[in-house]
Design an enzyme around this catalytic site. Sequence first.
Site, PDB file in Angstrom:
ATOM      1  N   GLY A  13    -103.852  22.907 -55.521  1.00  0.00           N
ATOM      2  CA  GLY A  13    -103.852  23.303 -54.012  1.00  0.00           C
ATOM      3  C   GLY A  13    -102.967  22.281 -53.373  1.00  0.00           C
ATOM      4  N   THR A  20    -105.260  18.604 -57.769  1.00  0.00           N
ATOM      5  CA  THR A  20    -104.848  19.446 -58.772  1.00  0.00           C
ATOM      6  C   THR A  20    -106.197  19.410 -59.726  1.00  0.00           C
ATOM      7  OG1 THR A  20    -102.497  18.889 -58.781  1.00  0.00           O
ATOM      8  CG2 THR A  20    -103.546  19.639 -60.821  1.00  0.00           C
ATOM      9  N   VAL A  21    -106.356  20.578 -60.340  1.00  0.00           N
ATOM     10  CA  VAL A  21    -107.751  20.825 -61.331  1.00  0.00           C
ATOM     11  C   VAL A  21    -107.029  20.720 -62.667  1.00  0.00           C
ATOM     12  CG1 VAL A  21    -109.677  21.987 -61.905  1.00  0.00           C
ATOM     13  CG2 VAL A  21    -108.770  21.748 -59.186  1.00  0.00           C
ATOM     14  N   ASP A  27    -115.671  27.312 -45.866  1.00  0.00           N
ATOM     15  CA  ASP A  27    -114.560  28.285 -46.290  1.00  0.00           C
ATOM     16  C   ASP A  27    -114.994  28.910 -47.566  1.00  0.00           C
ATOM     17  OD1 ASP A  27    -111.890  28.458 -46.527  1.00  0.00           O
ATOM     18  OD2 ASP A  27    -111.487  26.991 -47.767  1.00  0.00           O
ATOM     19  N   ILE A  38    -105.346  23.659 -64.551  1.00  0.00           N
ATOM     20  CA  ILE A  38    -105.961  25.005 -64.384  1.00  0.00           C
ATOM     21  C   ILE A  38    -105.340  25.400 -63.104  1.00  0.00           C
ATOM     22  CG2 ILE A  38    -108.100  25.951 -63.812  1.00  0.00           C
ATOM     23  CD1 ILE A  38    -109.480  23.801 -65.304  1.00  0.00           C
TER      24      ILE A  38
END
Length: 485
Positions: A19, A23-24, A133, A16
Amino acid sequence: MSIPVYFGRYAVRRRIGAGAFATVWLAFDEHLDSPVAVKVLAENWSEDGHVRRRFLDEGRLLRKVESPHVVTVYDAGELDDGRPYLVMTYADQGTLADRLEVAGLTTDQALHVTDQVGAGLQALHERAILHRDVKPANVLFRTVDGRVRAMVADLGLGKALDVSSRLTMIAGTPSYVAPEQARGESLDARADQYSLAALAYLLLGGRPAYEHTTLGAASAPGPLAPLSTPDRPFPPEVEAVVARGLAVDREDRWPTVAEFVEALAHALGADAGAVPDPWLPADPELTQPGARPSLLRAEGTSLPPPAAPRRRRRVLLGAAVGLVALAGGALAGYAASPSSVEWAEVTDDSGSLGVSVPAPWRRATATDGWRPPETDRDFPALSVGTTAQWAAADGHGVFVGLLPGSDLPEQVPQHPECGDPREPVTNSSAHGEAVTVVYPDCPGGITVERVVQVTDHQLLWVQVRSADAATANRVLDGVQTYGFR
């Protein structure tokens, strides 16, 4: 090294996003028959104890909160290499940042998003957790009962309030971070309220309140420009509510996030909890994560799920595209005449790859390359389709990309939603030795995977999803490589 087919019991479908620290992946919970998002700590941070603790802390903090507007953590585990992962809510409609790249929100929509994000933050604060954030990329959208719901995500910087009162790491996104957070001072819930007010300013006014590039600039923001513009005027009451939320001195802000949202709704003459009509529509192409994967785990060497080609301007979601491949000879037995539509030529930015496609496919085009999984550099690639998610739903499109590899794979990506594939065909093509697998019974048409050995150390991966074999044949015939001979 190949990407695992499974994370624990979760069957991996595609990446998906990624960052700096994780990782997603979109995966499938085979026990509960449901799609999930699996967040995996990046390999280069696996030996860093501080980053590892921060990663696991996110899961612990999210488990403390039960709110429809906060991403849920369902499970946690560890890969064979020791990296931890978190199993979380799958947000099938992308992020607020994705939405804003397409178009702004109406005033009612802006208030509704602010209200839902505020509800998520309030739920965190009631359990003594700071987010720290809040920004568009950390607001996710999920389809629930046919409606799109906003959720707060990514507590990578989150901290318990009692810890934040003693020790605060200087971090955050400059344009949204509260001045006291940028200065490294102890924090309370009003820091998140400042970030929410900055988000509301962006959604209402169509531009950021500040465009700080460093935390140093955020620590001492200058005068706030009026929210109103000739194109989007607001009454003084709205200006005052947002300005108070963005007060440099936190003592001058609203006491809680809930009070800020309530005051904003009152100033706008609206009900914060009311759903505007029309609300953000659910994109039907994005609500289909794919059919349930096979219960049989793949054996032998296989190609990993691909990362998305990078886009200069995302159409709706920066989610991963799949890979499809075709061989003209392999499809010849059941091809009809191509439809008499206009065709268009598409070339990647490096000039290494090209393809001919039906003109209606060019609704979502990316030509500036991709980074294959488990590699540290970009390769030429292009993706053209009827939607940004053409390979994950019932759309049509083609992906063509280069990736490192010295041998053809023993297995190409699987498509269990298509039923049984035809027998793989290995032959020589104009580009080199190739393996092709055809899936003739897919939702909306056919899917074909093809991998070609174009050099001793480089593969060409092509994926096509089309309504009929004739179109697929013509697209495959139109794939070109330049500079390899």
